[in-house]
Motif scaffolding. Structure first.
Motif, PDB file in Angstrom:
ATOM      1  N   THR A 164      27.043   6.114   7.087  1.00  0.00           N
ATOM      2  CA  THR A 164      28.377   6.437   7.496  1.00  0.00           C
ATOM      3  C   THR A 164      28.584   8.102   7.297  1.00  0.00           C
ATOM      4  O   THR A 164      28.036   8.522   6.293  1.00  0.00           O
ATOM      5  CB  THR A 164      29.330   5.683   6.687  1.00  0.00           C
ATOM      6  N   GLY A 165      29.004   8.614   8.158  1.00  0.00           N
ATOM      7  CA  GLY A 165      29.113  10.010   8.180  1.00  0.00           C
ATOM      8  C   GLY A 165      27.995  11.097   8.390  1.00  0.00           C
ATOM      9  O   GLY A 165      28.116  12.395   8.332  1.00  0.00           O
ATOM     10  N   LEU A 166      27.005  10.438   8.778  1.00  0.00           N
ATOM     11  CA  LEU A 166      25.832  11.266   8.912  1.00  0.00           C
ATOM     12  C   LEU A 166      25.597  11.707  10.385  1.00  0.00           C
ATOM     13  O   LEU A 166      25.992  11.009  11.436  1.00  0.00           O
ATOM     14  CB  LEU A 166      24.553  10.646   8.563  1.00  0.00           C
ATOM     15  N   ASP A 167      24.945  12.673  10.716  1.00  0.00           N
ATOM     16  CA  ASP A 167      24.742  13.152  12.052  1.00  0.00           C
ATOM     17  C   ASP A 167      23.567  12.364  12.682  1.00  0.00           C
ATOM     18  O   ASP A 167      22.908  11.470  12.196  1.00  0.00           O
ATOM     19  CB  ASP A 167      24.667  14.574  11.931  1.00  0.00           C
ATOM     20  N   PRO A 168      23.725  12.295  14.037  1.00  0.00           N
ATOM     21  CA  PRO A 168      22.497  11.510  14.655  1.00  0.00           C
ATOM     22  C   PRO A 168      21.062  11.564  14.204  1.00  0.00           C
ATOM     23  O   PRO A 168      20.462  10.554  14.028  1.00  0.00           O
ATOM     24  CB  PRO A 168      22.737  11.838  16.210  1.00  0.00           C
ATOM     25  N   GLN A 169      20.495  12.953  14.075  1.00  0.00           N
ATOM     26  CA  GLN A 169      19.234  13.225  13.578  1.00  0.00           C
ATOM     27  C   GLN A 169      18.953  12.433  12.195  1.00  0.00           C
ATOM     28  O   GLN A 169      18.136  11.625  12.111  1.00  0.00           O
ATOM     29  CB  GLN A 169      18.910  14.567  13.511  1.00  0.00           C
ATOM     30  N   ALA A 170      20.090  12.597  11.001  1.00  0.00           N
ATOM     31  CA  ALA A 170      19.694  12.067   9.846  1.00  0.00           C
ATOM     32  C   ALA A 170      19.959  10.393   9.975  1.00  0.00           C
ATOM     33  O   ALA A 170      18.929   9.629   9.267  1.00  0.00           O
ATOM     34  CB  ALA A 170      20.962  12.608   8.976  1.00  0.00           C
ATOM     35  N   ARG A 171      20.685   9.931  10.984  1.00  0.00           N
ATOM     36  CA  ARG A 171      20.672   8.556  10.936  1.00  0.00           C
ATOM     37  C   ARG A 171      19.598   8.001  11.491  1.00  0.00           C
ATOM     38  O   ARG A 171      19.231   6.904  10.976  1.00  0.00           O
ATOM     39  CB  ARG A 171      22.198   8.091  12.152  1.00  0.00           C
ATOM     40  N   HIS A 172      18.933   8.477  12.682  1.00  0.00           N
ATOM     41  CA  HIS A 172      17.799   7.997  13.085  1.00  0.00           C
ATOM     42  C   HIS A 172      16.658   8.032  12.268  1.00  0.00           C
ATOM     43  O   HIS A 172      15.577   7.263  11.939  1.00  0.00           O
ATOM     44  CB  HIS A 172      17.312   8.639  14.271  1.00  0.00           C
ATOM     45  N   VAL A 173      16.608   9.184  11.274  1.00  0.00           N
ATOM     46  CA  VAL A 173      15.563   9.136  10.179  1.00  0.00           C
ATOM     47  C   VAL A 173      15.762   8.100   9.232  1.00  0.00           C
ATOM     48  O   VAL A 173      14.705   7.318   8.611  1.00  0.00           O
ATOM     49  CB  VAL A 173      15.821  10.392   9.562  1.00  0.00           C
ATOM     50  N   ILE A 174      16.949   7.763   8.620  1.00  0.00           N
ATOM     51  CA  ILE A 174      17.202   6.548   7.816  1.00  0.00           C
ATOM     52  C   ILE A 174      16.876   5.120   8.653  1.00  0.00           C
ATOM     53  O   ILE A 174      16.271   4.323   7.874  1.00  0.00           O
ATOM     54  CB  ILE A 174      18.491   6.778   7.326  1.00  0.00           C
ATOM     55  N   TRP A 175      16.982   5.204   9.810  1.00  0.00           N
ATOM     56  CA  TRP A 175      16.805   3.730  10.511  1.00  0.00           C
ATOM     57  C   TRP A 175      14.968   3.757  10.455  1.00  0.00           C
ATOM     58  O   TRP A 175      14.786   2.668  10.124  1.00  0.00           O
ATOM     59  CB  TRP A 175      17.214   3.698  11.827  1.00  0.00           C
ATOM     60  N   ALA A 176      14.663   4.633  10.622  1.00  0.00           N
ATOM     61  CA  ALA A 176      13.112   4.710  10.526  1.00  0.00           C
ATOM     62  C   ALA A 176      12.419   4.309   9.163  1.00  0.00           C
ATOM     63  O   ALA A 176      11.698   3.503   9.079  1.00  0.00           O
ATOM     64  CB  ALA A 176      12.373   6.170  10.924  1.00  0.00           C
ATOM     65  N   LYS A 177      13.374   4.882   7.990  1.00  0.00           N
ATOM     66  CA  LYS A 177      12.918   4.517   6.663  1.00  0.00           C
ATOM     67  C   LYS A 177      13.092   2.986   6.346  1.00  0.00           C
ATOM     68  O   LYS A 177      12.406   2.297   5.731  1.00  0.00           O
ATOM     69  CB  LYS A 177      13.553   5.372   5.790  1.00  0.00           C
ATOM     70  N   LEU A 178      14.303   2.745   6.949  1.00  0.00           N
ATOM     71  CA  LEU A 178      14.860   1.147   6.659  1.00  0.00           C
ATOM     72  C   LEU A 178      13.711   0.067   7.459  1.00  0.00           C
ATOM     73  O   LEU A 178      13.394  -0.744   6.802  1.00  0.00           O
ATOM     74  CB  LEU A 178      16.246   0.933   7.345  1.00  0.00           C
ATOM     75  N   ASN A 179      13.264   0.522   8.622  1.00  0.00           N
ATOM     76  CA  ASN A 179      12.307  -0.226   9.259  1.00  0.00           C
ATOM     77  C   ASN A 179      11.050  -0.414   8.665  1.00  0.00           C
ATOM     78  O   ASN A 179      10.389  -1.309   8.309  1.00  0.00           O
ATOM     79  CB  ASN A 179      12.264   0.173  10.741  1.00  0.00           C
TER      80      ASN A 179
END
Length: 301
Positions: A164-179
């Motif tokens: 929540t509240g993150l820009d698209p680049q940061a969001r995609h990085v975190i998605w990769a880490k969660l995967n």
């Protein structure tokens, strides 16, 4: 294989209202399981019961085959939690935040250094290890919060709206880490208001509202069950909506019109001649399911 979480007829009553009503679900090991719902749906109350922070009023809840009522402390030792709001200590560095959190789990000193080194690499924060947390970007702080939740090598990680509240680049990085965590065999529980996030990450999810589970399944299963496969969004004032409503199912929200159909061609042909309208053709997604099940009304809770 036994599920890592098993809930049967779970209930939570407060004076004057019931937050969770007769909820049952299993969370398999090694998967990402999502809880979706509007504000006040009962998601947070359910998570608090999972963590042993709010005792259930009725029903059964086990984690790791242990009853939460009698083994809450042992269960919490095996869980990592990423809260909705970052609560990092701004007076300490990145490394010190991890060291302090490690002390809560009585991790042997001989292991702490190697764990922190590994987590800093995982979170791509090795070069910021000695920086104060208030000097980090929002995305870096979120990655550090996730790393902190992993310091005890948990079997289960609970993430409450992690991007929540993150820009698209940061969001995609975190998605990769969660995967990456899921590929390592961790079990993830996710709450999110980003439907794309849930669709990308969750193997299975429930949609809740008013304390009840409305449906459960994979994102693809839920989409197939509840909405037509094609959506055409129309922006503008319709002079007469009856012709469009004969071609598809339509939901009107002000000057926006959402047209759901199995065969979009007749409607697209019709719209080619409506030059005053702007339209977008897309496949149906989890957000359409969410709105179909919970409605489009605002929830100011």
């Amino acid at each position: 294989m036994q599920p890592i979480v098993r809930a049967r007829h779970l209930q939570k009553h407060f004076p004057g209202f019931t937050a969770v009503k007769d909820v049952s679900f299993d969370i398999p090991r090694g998967q990402c399981f999502g809880f979706l719902g509007p504000n006040g749906a009962g998601k947070t109350t359910t998570l608090r019961m999972l963590l042993g922070l709010s005792p259930s009023t009725g029903g059964e809840l086990t984690l790791f085959d242990l009853d939460i009522r009698s083994h809450a402390r042992d269960i919490r030792r095996r869980i990592g939690v990423v809260p909705q709001q970052d609560n990092l200590d701004p007076d300490f560095t990145v490394r010190e935040n991890l060291q302090i959190y490690a002390s809560y789990f009585a991790i042997p000193a001989s292991e702490v250094k190697s764990r922190i080194t590994s987590l800093l690499e995982f979170a791509a924060l090795s070069d910021r290890a000695d920086a104060k947390t208030n000097h980090l970007s929002g995305g870096m702080q979120r990655r550090l919060t996730i790393a902190r939740a992993l310091i005890n090598d948990p079997e289960l990680v609970i993430l409450d709206e992690p991007t929540t509240g993150l820009d698209p680049q940061a969001r995609h990085v975190i998605w990769a880490k969660l995967n990456e965590l899921r590929e390592r065999g961790k079990t993830l529980i996710l709450t999110s208001h980003y439907m794309e996030e849930a669709e990308r990450l969750c193997d299975e999810l429930v949609i809740m509202d008013h304390g009840e589970i409305l449906d459960q399944g994979t994102p693809a299963e839920l989409i197939r069950r509840h909405v037509e496969p094609e959506v055409i969004e129309i922006r503008g004032m319709l002079s007469d909506s009856r012709e469009i409503e004969q071609l598809c199912r339509v939901e009107h929200i002000g000057r926006s019109h959402y047209c759901y159909t199995h065969n979009p061609r007749p409607l697209l042909d019709h719209l080619q001649h409506q030059h005053e309208l702007v339209f977008l053709h897309r496949p149906a997604g989890l957000e359409d399911v969410f709105l179909n099940l919970t409605g489009r009304a605002l929830r100011d809770i």
